[in-house]
Every structure is written in structure tokens, then in C-alpha cells.
Design an enzyme around this catalytic site. Structure first.
Site, PDB file in Angstrom:
ATOM      1  N   LEU A  26       0.858  -1.180   0.000  1.00 18.13           N
ATOM      2  CA  LEU A  26       0.000   0.000   0.000  1.00 18.13           C
ATOM      3  C   LEU A  26       0.894   1.230   0.000  1.00 18.13           C
ATOM      4  CD1 LEU A  26      -2.600  -1.113   2.728  1.00 18.13           C
ATOM      5  CD2 LEU A  26      -2.587  -1.624   0.269  1.00 18.13           C
ATOM      6  N   CYS A  27       0.669   2.120  -0.975  1.00 14.91           N
ATOM      7  CA  CYS A  27       1.441   3.350  -1.068  1.00 14.91           C
ATOM      8  C   CYS A  27       2.937   3.052  -1.182  1.00 14.91           C
ATOM      9  CB  CYS A  27       1.110   4.253   0.125  1.00 14.91           C
ATOM     10  SG  CYS A  27       1.729   5.941  -0.003  1.00 14.91           S
ATOM     11  N   THR A  28       3.770   3.649  -0.329  1.00 16.79           N
ATOM     12  CA  THR A  28       5.213   3.479  -0.420  1.00 16.79           C
ATOM     13  C   THR A  28       5.697   2.148   0.132  1.00 16.79           C
ATOM     14  OG1 THR A  28       5.343   4.769   1.621  1.00 16.79           O
ATOM     15  CG2 THR A  28       5.762   5.933  -0.452  1.00 16.79           C
ATOM     16  N   THR A  70       3.317   3.290  -7.040  1.00 19.83           N
ATOM     17  CA  THR A  70       3.343   3.770  -5.665  1.00 19.83           C
ATOM     18  C   THR A  70       2.773   5.183  -5.689  1.00 19.83           C
ATOM     19  OG1 THR A  70       4.735   4.053  -3.691  1.00 19.83           O
ATOM     20  CG2 THR A  70       5.692   4.729  -5.800  1.00 19.83           C
TER      21      THR A  70
END
Length: 321
Positions: free
Chosen positions: A100-102, A120
Site C-alpha cells: 500500500l502506497c510506499t 506507488t
């Protein structure tokens, strides 16, 4: 039961961690069994201002069916070796791994993104590509499903990916019900743009607010862009501009997505023939439905029905006729 392991360590972003816990760790009573969630870390970890006590050590994640790696706060710092090794070992053991995300930086450090398409948060896609040149970074999408490895953009896109995983495991109807419980949009296609130059207005406060429900009620009709523009009382060009601003995609792509999602629900919850579902979703013929469905979902409608009908029957849910 599908075991989901949240792999955490110091420096995780608490928003992504919390939404994953909410989706997979809270049983909404929609499927039996729901997910079995375990939180795994090297000991007490800090996420923002919160102190978290994991249930298990990082070695536990190699026994999970799915591993979720939340966002990583400081992408300039290499993720801990213990976390990277544990994520790699889990994937080698057959686990589906999602960032999730970074959190994508953790997957990249583990070598799981080499040769794969991934994403990302848009602000860090350049860093990801520069640091890991073997990764095919796509900066323009909400999430990427590459089979056993999945990556998402930031914040709301992380929720989109979590709901996508629920959809893969339990079907569109269950995923939509989870979205309604969480009061979030039931589906945003992973290919939608993650960064829209014009901010997305609040629901009900944009020129297309009345158009969306009007379209949903008429999916059985052969709607065109001109039909949508006429209903919205604007030109086709203005309609396209507003659609891009609000949804990140074009009117036709958005319309096709709604038709496919409606077809999924009908396949899951009714005994209607493919021809009847094609008519009910505005696809016209079974051939057209099969072509678009297979291209979008990845399997033919009949195979999709067999997969999710068996799960629905096992849950004892009624089948509408």
C-alpha cells in the site's frame, strides 16, 4: 479461511495500516469465513504517534496466504533487512503480496518487483524507478495487479486495492457491500489516473452528480456519449473534460466499467443466461459481453459464475432468480 498478515515495523504509515486492518480484520458478516488477520512485526513498533504491539514475529508471515505491507514513511531510508527478508520468504512460500502506497519500496528491496509493472504514490514514483531500475514503474494508475504481487498508489488508492483483493476472493457483490459499510466508492478501476490536476469534488457537488445515478439506472440501454452529454446538458467535449476531472477516465471507459460490474453481480446472484445478462447490462449480445468481460476481468463470464456461485452457495446466501 484466507490468512492475511500485516507486516509492520517502525516507520509505517498509520493510515494505510489502519484501513487494511479495517477491511481484513473486521468481520462484516458477509462471508463465512471472513479473513483471518494477524499483525506481524519485530516487536513493539511505532506508526506515526501510535505504538503497536504485533501479535506475532515477522517469521509468521511466511505462513500467510496474503501479506499486506503498509506505506513506508521515509523512502530515503532503506527498509529493515528483517522485514525485506520476511516478505521475500513469504512470496517464495506462495503468498500473495500486496503493498500500500510506499510499501512498494519494501517489495522492490525484496526483488519482488523486478521485471514487473508496479506503482506507488505519485510523488515517489521517480524515486522508485531511479533506485530500482528493473521495476517497470507506472506513475499514472491507482493500483497494479500482477498476479501474486500487487501494488497501490497512496491513501484512497490503498483502499481501492484492498477492495480489489476482497473482490478477487469473495466476488463483486461482497466487495460492494464492504464498500457501502465503509462509505467509500464500491469500485475504481486500477487503471484510473491517481493524480488528477483538478481536485475531485465532494459527492453531490460537481456537474456530474445527477448524471451518475441516472446512468446506473439505465445500464440496459445502448447509451452513447451524446446521450450522457444531452442528459448533463453540456457538449460532448465538456462532458469528457468533467469526466476526466471527476473520475480520471473517459465517459465510455467509465460506462463500460459500470456494465462489467453489473454483469458480475448478476452472474453471482442470479441464474440468468449470458444472453439475458448481456441485454440487462447494455452489451447487446453474449459475444460482446464475453469479449469485454474476459478482457476486463481476466476470465470468461461462465468461469466467473462457477467460481463465485460455488462460494455463494457455500455461504448459504439466497440466489435471486
Amino acid at each position: 479461511m484466507i490468512t492475511v498478515a500485516l507486516a509492520v515495523t517502525d516507520g509505517m504509515l498509520h493510515f494505510e495500516l489502519s484501513l487494511a486492518y479495517e477491511v481484513f480484520g473486521t468481520d462484516p458478516g458477509l462471508a463465512d469465513p471472513w479473513y483471518g488477520l494477524v499483525v506481524c512485526g519485530p516487536g513493539a513498533v511505532r506508526a506515526g504517534r501510535f505504538l503497536l504491539e504485533p501479535d506475532h514475529g515477522l517469521d509468521r508471515i511466511r505462513h500467510a496466504d496474503t501479506v499486506i505491507v503498509p506505506g513506508w514513511a521515509d523512502v530515503d531510508v532503506e527498509p529493515p533487512t528483517g522485514l525485506v527478508d520476511a516478505v521475500r520468504a513469504a512470496h517464495e512460500a506462495g503468498a500473495r503480496v500486496a503493498s500500500l502506497c510506499t510499501g512498494a519500496f519494501v517489495l522492490a528491496a525484496a526483488g519482488l518487483l523486478d521485471g514487473r509493472r508496479a506503482t506507488t504514490h505519485w510523488a515517489h514514483t521517480g524515486d522508485l524507478a531511479a533506485r530500482h531500475p528493473k521495476v517497470r514503474v507506472d506513475p499514472d494508475v491507482l493500483y497494479v495487479d500482477d498476479g501474486s504481487v500487487l501494488t497501490s498508489a497512496g491513501k484512497a488508492a490503498a483502499m481501492d486495492l484492498c477492495l480489489h483483493i476482497v473482490r478477487l476472493d469473495h466476488g463483486s457483490s461482497i466487495a460492494n457491500a464492504v464498500a457501502r459499510r465503509l462509505v467509500v466508492p464500491p469500485h475504481r478501476d486500477g487503471g484510473q489516473a491517481q493524480f488528477v490536476t483538478t481536485p475531485v469534488p465532494a459527492p453531490g457537488n460537481h456537474p456530474l452528480a445527477a448524471l451518475f445515478p441516472w446512468v446506473i439506472e439505465r445500464l440496459d440501454q445502448p447509451l452513447t456519449v451524446e446521450d450522457l452529454a444531452r442528459q448533463a446538458r453540456m457538449s460532448s467535449r465538456n462532458l469528457a473534460r468533467h469526466f476526466r476531472s471527476v473520475t480520471g477516465t473517459s465517459p465510455l471507459r467509465w460506462l463500460l466499467t459500470q456494465r462489467i460490474r453489473h454483469a458480475q453481480e448478476l452472474l453471482e446472484t442470479t441464474d440468468e443466461t449470458i444472453d439475458a445478462i448481456a441485454a440487462a447490462t447494455g452489451m447487446g449480445t453474449a459475444t460482446t459481453l464475453r469479449r469485454h468481460f474476459n478482457r476486463t476481468v481476466g476470465v470468461p463470464p461462465d468461469a466467473y459464475r462457477r467460481t463465485f456461485r460455488s462460494r455463494t452457495t457455500a455461504r448459504g446466501a439466497p440466489v435471486r432468480r
